[in-house]
Motif scaffolding. Sequence first.
Motif, PDB file in Angstrom:
ATOM      1  N   LYS A 189       1.056   4.971  -1.500  1.00  0.00           N
ATOM      2  CA  LYS A 189       1.330   6.183  -0.737  1.00  0.00           C
ATOM      3  C   LYS A 189       2.842   6.231  -0.556  1.00  0.00           C
ATOM      4  CE  LYS A 189      -3.031   6.879   1.574  1.00  0.00           C
ATOM      5  NZ  LYS A 189      -3.402   8.057   0.757  1.00  0.00           N
ATOM      6  N   ILE A 190       3.406   7.425  -0.624  1.00  0.00           N
ATOM      7  CA  ILE A 190       4.865   7.543  -0.584  1.00  0.00           C
ATOM      8  C   ILE A 190       5.249   8.482   0.553  1.00  0.00           C
ATOM      9  CG2 ILE A 190       6.922   8.165  -1.919  1.00  0.00           C
ATOM     10  CD1 ILE A 190       5.106   7.840  -4.464  1.00  0.00           C
ATOM     11  N   PHE A 191       6.174   8.030   1.389  1.00  0.00           N
ATOM     12  CA  PHE A 191       6.613   8.819   2.543  1.00  0.00           C
ATOM     13  C   PHE A 191       8.123   8.999   2.442  1.00  0.00           C
ATOM     14  CE2 PHE A 191       3.017   6.164   3.448  1.00  0.00           C
ATOM     15  CZ  PHE A 191       2.113   7.007   4.066  1.00  0.00           C
ATOM     16  N   ILE A 192       8.576  10.239   2.513  1.00  0.00           N
ATOM     17  CA  ILE A 192      10.005  10.511   2.332  1.00  0.00           C
ATOM     18  C   ILE A 192      10.503  11.437   3.433  1.00  0.00           C
ATOM     19  CG2 ILE A 192      11.734  11.518   0.767  1.00  0.00           C
ATOM     20  CD1 ILE A 192       9.752  10.954  -1.552  1.00  0.00           C
ATOM     21  N   VAL A 193      11.617  11.063   4.080  1.00  0.00           N
ATOM     22  CA  VAL A 193      12.311  12.037   4.933  1.00  0.00           C
ATOM     23  C   VAL A 193      13.668  12.324   4.300  1.00  0.00           C
ATOM     24  CG1 VAL A 193      11.156  11.331   7.065  1.00  0.00           C
ATOM     25  CG2 VAL A 193      13.383  10.335   6.499  1.00  0.00           C
ATOM     26  N   SER A 194      14.176  13.535   4.516  1.00  0.00           N
ATOM     27  CA  SER A 194      15.470  13.884   3.941  1.00  0.00           C
ATOM     28  C   SER A 194      16.589  13.337   4.816  1.00  0.00           C
ATOM     29  CB  SER A 194      15.599  15.398   3.790  1.00  0.00           C
ATOM     30  OG  SER A 194      15.442  16.029   5.032  1.00  0.00           O
ATOM     31  N   GLY A 195      17.670  12.905   4.172  1.00  0.00           N
ATOM     32  CA  GLY A 195      18.839  12.412   4.895  1.00  0.00           C
ATOM     33  C   GLY A 195      19.930  13.460   4.948  1.00  0.00           C
ATOM     34  N   ASN A 196      21.067  13.104   5.532  1.00  0.00           N
ATOM     35  CA  ASN A 196      22.150  14.089   5.630  1.00  0.00           C
ATOM     36  C   ASN A 196      22.742  14.435   4.264  1.00  0.00           C
ATOM     37  OD1 ASN A 196      23.021  11.339   5.893  1.00  0.00           O
ATOM     38  ND2 ASN A 196      25.094  12.070   6.303  1.00  0.00           N
ATOM     39  N   HIS A 197      22.547  13.563   3.269  1.00  0.00           N
ATOM     40  CA  HIS A 197      23.041  13.879   1.927  1.00  0.00           C
ATOM     41  C   HIS A 197      22.064  14.736   1.124  1.00  0.00           C
ATOM     42  CE1 HIS A 197      26.689  11.255   1.218  1.00  0.00           C
ATOM     43  NE2 HIS A 197      26.332  10.933   2.442  1.00  0.00           N
ATOM     44  N   ASP A 198      20.807  14.780   1.543  1.00  0.00           N
ATOM     45  CA  ASP A 198      19.803  15.542   0.791  1.00  0.00           C
ATOM     46  C   ASP A 198      19.767  16.997   1.244  1.00  0.00           C
ATOM     47  OD1 ASP A 198      18.688  13.215  -0.569  1.00  0.00           O
ATOM     48  OD2 ASP A 198      17.828  12.664   1.376  1.00  0.00           O
ATOM     49  N   SER A 199      19.288  17.868   0.362  1.00  0.00           N
ATOM     50  CA  SER A 199      18.939  19.221   0.781  1.00  0.00           C
ATOM     51  C   SER A 199      17.485  19.172   1.214  1.00  0.00           C
ATOM     52  CB  SER A 199      19.106  20.192  -0.382  1.00  0.00           C
ATOM     53  OG  SER A 199      18.264  21.313  -0.190  1.00  0.00           O
ATOM     54  N   SER A 200      17.232  19.451   2.502  1.00  0.00           N
ATOM     55  CA  SER A 200      15.851  19.313   2.987  1.00  0.00           C
ATOM     56  C   SER A 200      14.927  20.314   2.297  1.00  0.00           C
ATOM     57  CB  SER A 200      15.797  19.463   4.507  1.00  0.00           C
ATOM     58  OG  SER A 200      16.320  20.708   4.892  1.00  0.00           O
ATOM     59  N   GLU A 201      15.467  21.475   1.879  1.00  0.00           N
ATOM     60  CA  GLU A 201      14.629  22.449   1.158  1.00  0.00           C
ATOM     61  C   GLU A 201      14.309  21.954  -0.249  1.00  0.00           C
ATOM     62  OE1 GLU A 201      17.528  23.496   2.488  1.00  0.00           O
ATOM     63  OE2 GLU A 201      17.070  25.103   3.911  1.00  0.00           O
ATOM     64  N   ARG A 202      15.345  21.503  -0.950  1.00  0.00           N
ATOM     65  CA  ARG A 202      15.137  21.133  -2.349  1.00  0.00           C
ATOM     66  C   ARG A 202      14.234  19.918  -2.478  1.00  0.00           C
ATOM     67  NH1 ARG A 202      18.818  23.966  -5.503  1.00  0.00           N
ATOM     68  NH2 ARG A 202      20.429  24.904  -4.220  1.00  0.00           N
TER      69      ARG A 202
ATOM     70  N   ASP B  14       0.811  -1.216   0.000  1.00  0.00           N
ATOM     71  CA  ASP B  14       0.000   0.000   0.000  1.00  0.00           C
ATOM     72  C   ASP B  14       0.845   1.267   0.000  1.00  0.00           C
ATOM     73  OD1 ASP B  14      -2.719  -1.302   0.498  1.00  0.00           O
ATOM     74  OD2 ASP B  14      -1.479  -2.154   2.090  1.00  0.00           O
ATOM     75  N   GLY B  15       2.100   1.122   0.416  1.00  0.00           N
ATOM     76  CA  GLY B  15       2.909   2.331   0.497  1.00  0.00           C
ATOM     77  C   GLY B  15       4.386   2.023   0.595  1.00  0.00           C
ATOM     78  N   VAL B  16       5.177   3.075   0.406  1.00  0.00           N
ATOM     79  CA  VAL B  16       6.631   2.943   0.425  1.00  0.00           C
ATOM     80  C   VAL B  16       7.206   4.028   1.328  1.00  0.00           C
ATOM     81  CG1 VAL B  16       8.712   3.065  -1.004  1.00  0.00           C
ATOM     82  CG2 VAL B  16       6.652   1.990  -1.918  1.00  0.00           C
ATOM     83  N   LEU B  17       8.085   3.609   2.247  1.00  0.00           N
ATOM     84  CA  LEU B  17       8.775   4.558   3.120  1.00  0.00           C
ATOM     85  C   LEU B  17      10.203   4.725   2.592  1.00  0.00           C
ATOM     86  CD1 LEU B  17       7.914   2.728   6.509  1.00  0.00           C
ATOM     87  CD2 LEU B  17       6.508   4.448   5.339  1.00  0.00           C
ATOM     88  N   ILE B  18      10.642   5.953   2.389  1.00  0.00           N
ATOM     89  CA  ILE B  18      12.030   6.177   1.948  1.00  0.00           C
ATOM     90  C   ILE B  18      12.717   7.012   3.029  1.00  0.00           C
ATOM     91  CG2 ILE B  18      13.542   6.986   0.095  1.00  0.00           C
ATOM     92  CD1 ILE B  18      11.206   6.758  -1.843  1.00  0.00           C
ATOM     93  N   ALA B  19      13.604   6.340   3.790  1.00  0.00           N
ATOM     94  CA  ALA B  19      14.134   6.949   5.014  1.00  0.00           C
ATOM     95  C   ALA B  19      15.440   7.711   4.788  1.00  0.00           C
ATOM     96  CB  ALA B  19      14.303   5.872   6.083  1.00  0.00           C
ATOM     97  N   GLY B  20      15.426   8.605   3.802  1.00  0.00           N
ATOM     98  CA  GLY B  20      16.529   9.547   3.666  1.00  0.00           C
ATOM     99  C   GLY B  20      17.676   9.120   2.773  1.00  0.00           C
ATOM    100  N   ASP B  21      18.457  10.135   2.368  1.00  0.00           N
ATOM    101  CA  ASP B  21      19.481   9.977   1.345  1.00  0.00           C
ATOM    102  C   ASP B  21      18.873   9.419   0.057  1.00  0.00           C
ATOM    103  OD1 ASP B  21      21.244  11.125   3.053  1.00  0.00           O
ATOM    104  OD2 ASP B  21      22.543   9.392   3.295  1.00  0.00           O
ATOM    105  N   VAL B  22      17.844  10.118  -0.386  1.00  0.00           N
ATOM    106  CA  VAL B  22      17.263   9.834  -1.704  1.00  0.00           C
ATOM    107  C   VAL B  22      18.360  10.053  -2.742  1.00  0.00           C
ATOM    108  CG1 VAL B  22      15.680  10.731  -3.441  1.00  0.00           C
ATOM    109  CG2 VAL B  22      14.932  10.477  -1.058  1.00  0.00           C
ATOM    110  N   TYR B  23      19.001  11.209  -2.633  1.00  0.00           N
ATOM    111  CA  TYR B  23      20.084  11.549  -3.550  1.00  0.00           C
ATOM    112  C   TYR B  23      21.423  11.424  -2.833  1.00  0.00           C
ATOM    113  CZ  TYR B  23      16.473  13.700  -6.509  1.00  0.00           C
ATOM    114  OH  TYR B  23      15.378  13.944  -7.302  1.00  0.00           O
ATOM    115  N   ASP B  24      22.487  11.404  -3.632  1.00  0.00           N
ATOM    116  CA  ASP B  24      23.822  11.339  -3.043  1.00  0.00           C
ATOM    117  C   ASP B  24      24.335  12.723  -2.683  1.00  0.00           C
ATOM    118  OD1 ASP B  24      26.046   9.650  -2.303  1.00  0.00           O
ATOM    119  OD2 ASP B  24      27.164  10.692  -3.869  1.00  0.00           O
TER     120      ASP B  24
END
Lengths: 382, 382
Positions: free
Chosen positions: B76-89, B41-51
Amino acid sequence: MKLLHLADLHIGKKVNGFSMIEDQQEILRQVCNIIDEKKTDGVLIAGDVYDKAIPPAEGVALFDWFLTELSKRKQKIFIVSGNHDSSERISFASGIMKEEGVYISKPFHGELERIVVEDPESKVHIYLLPFIRPAHVKAYFPEAEIEDYTDAVDTVIKNTSLDPQAVNILMAHQFVVNRGQLPMQSDSESISVGSLDHVEASCFAPFDYVALGHLHHPQKVGRKSIRYAGSPLKYSFSEAGKGKKKSVPLLTIDENGVDCETISLDPIRDLRIIRGPIDHLLSEEVHQNEGLDDYMLVVLTDEDEPVDPLGKIRSVYPNTMKIEFDNKRSKQNQSEKTAKEVAKKSSYELFEEFYFAMNNVAMSEEEKSFVQKILEEVEEKA
Amino acid sequence: MKLLHLADLHIGKKVNGFSMIEDQQEILRQVCNIIDEKKTDGVLIAGDVYDKAIPPAEGVALFDWFLTELSKRKQKIFIVSGNHDSSERISFASGIMKEEGVYISKPFHGELERIVVEDPESKVHIYLLPFIRPAHVKAYFPEAEIEDYTDAVDTVIKNTSLDPQAVNILMAHQFVVNRGQLPMQSDSESISVGSLDHVEASCFAPFDYVALGHLHHPQKVGRKSIRYAGSPLKYSFSEAGKGKKKSVPLLTIDENGVDCETISLDPIRDLRIIRGPIDHLLSEEVHQNEGLDDYMLVVLTDEDEPVDPLGKIRSVYPNTMKIEFDNKRSKQNQSEKTAKEVAKKSSYELFEEFYFAMNNVAMSEEEKSFVQKILEEVEEKA
């Protein structure tokens, strides 16, 4: 149906080192007020959303805020990428966003995207053409004769079948001219290479309205319904002057077709040029405490150049972007002037002058077109 | 309800100069197949989407493709930003996307965002905690005593009121330890400063499941329901080896709570270390034409170093990332080794050794904690 036509937001732009972000937020807030007042149904943004392919994080946050405000107001949003935008980056998540009525052009892929919008009075087809160069189009139409930008745009349009029963609107971001006649330009646009990037307005004949972006001065090109919205703020001193007001076109579409009126915008800070002796400019009787926060180019005419002129000027006009002198000494100082003029010239113009200086004859038409093409190729690769 | 837990995609990453984009697309395609098969039903992406904070355009295009595929599958898609991501972008347009079931954490603003997801069997509350540093939290809780990362995360959680009737899931991207015990790390994570960035797993007591990102090896931390999904691909040679398989946790949530199984992933190219004399490694009897396309670290044990060893090795193993020698000469060559070891050390460890070398005594506990804090501050500002 009512649509507001915006272009050339250049979010994140710095002008002479001054961040425009606060001015941009304020002017976009005004746009939101216009939407509330006029009860529009949608907003067209005809390219150069951002000033750079990779905008600063605060620019991304501002555009996020603006889209969210538009979305709260139930606006359909249509965006094409301009030459300053990255067509890949700006179309991120466009597949998901279109479900929410946010339509963003994808990188050019051989055909125009069409969005159908209907209300009881009108059936409107909106076509999204991102900024294209001839090479983008050639890749999809290898047989077509595409020599220049007019050919490129023409090829794309000729290969699009329009519904004559609908009101057809095209969004595009190109340098459009009417029978070779140059439109009003400003220094804040990229300098173009010769006339090779010009697109003849006659290409657009099949459309009821063409929502253009690229040139920063609001203007029609030929007929009233081929129009540059212009940038919402002045981004260069070539746009200074009370007469050069910024505005947004508001389209009203009904059974009679497309009607267009322009609504003026008021920036929190204007961009102005003032000139005179420093004591005169600093005197309260002269400035009357009006517009002191404006972005200024101050031209000082004093023969005796004062100590710390920028400091003194900024004590009254804090947002002075630069000062120049216009006096006997500066008039002698030709080399400085020349350097400035060179910076304004296109690579093509510089080459043309160089050729003349070297050969004492002007280039032939064939040579001109050869050089233009080479420079064009270089620019595409850059 | 079924949720798939991903983390550390590091889209756009290059490993030893090799772009991982094709491998990433393939592994994300496998994730889509798992979704189809397991009917999640959904996917959790726990940060560092990008390098990187500013990913390459092809990385943006790949993540766009993946989100679109998930969206087509009604996830449903849930994403938190990781230390490699820009949380704003990464949170651009999140206000619009949430209407389509795509929930992206905004930059930390003092409280956890909560999303409620319900089906007939379960009421699930998902909390989004983007990667945070103590300073981010201090800004919102000036009264709280926040000395380290554990305090920071603890403060945020203690100030969140959870509904005990719901299944509570937290998504976070931090370095989590269980009673100080170090989890399995790999070289592709950022080196941490001392132990100051560690978060004690006990903070997470109130949650039924904690979907973690940051460490690249899939593993639980303490209890089974505090879990690193791990990166979907191997991004460093410290992860080489057939035994170290990548996987994704699949959560099944019903009236009994959260059950978790892991589903293994198969990359198109493994990442391996092989060692031996060059002729041995190049012989078909030895490699048997298997896994020749894998990403390789080749350790040559020849005493006589061959001419153009990389060229020869790549003629059989085209994706060899690097070769090293392990022979008498390389063993003598200590300085090279030392340089490599230094590169692996954290600033704190280097300072600790420097202090000892200078003073001939180790730092006191007070000194250690002082130095850690200073380095932490430096890193935050960097």
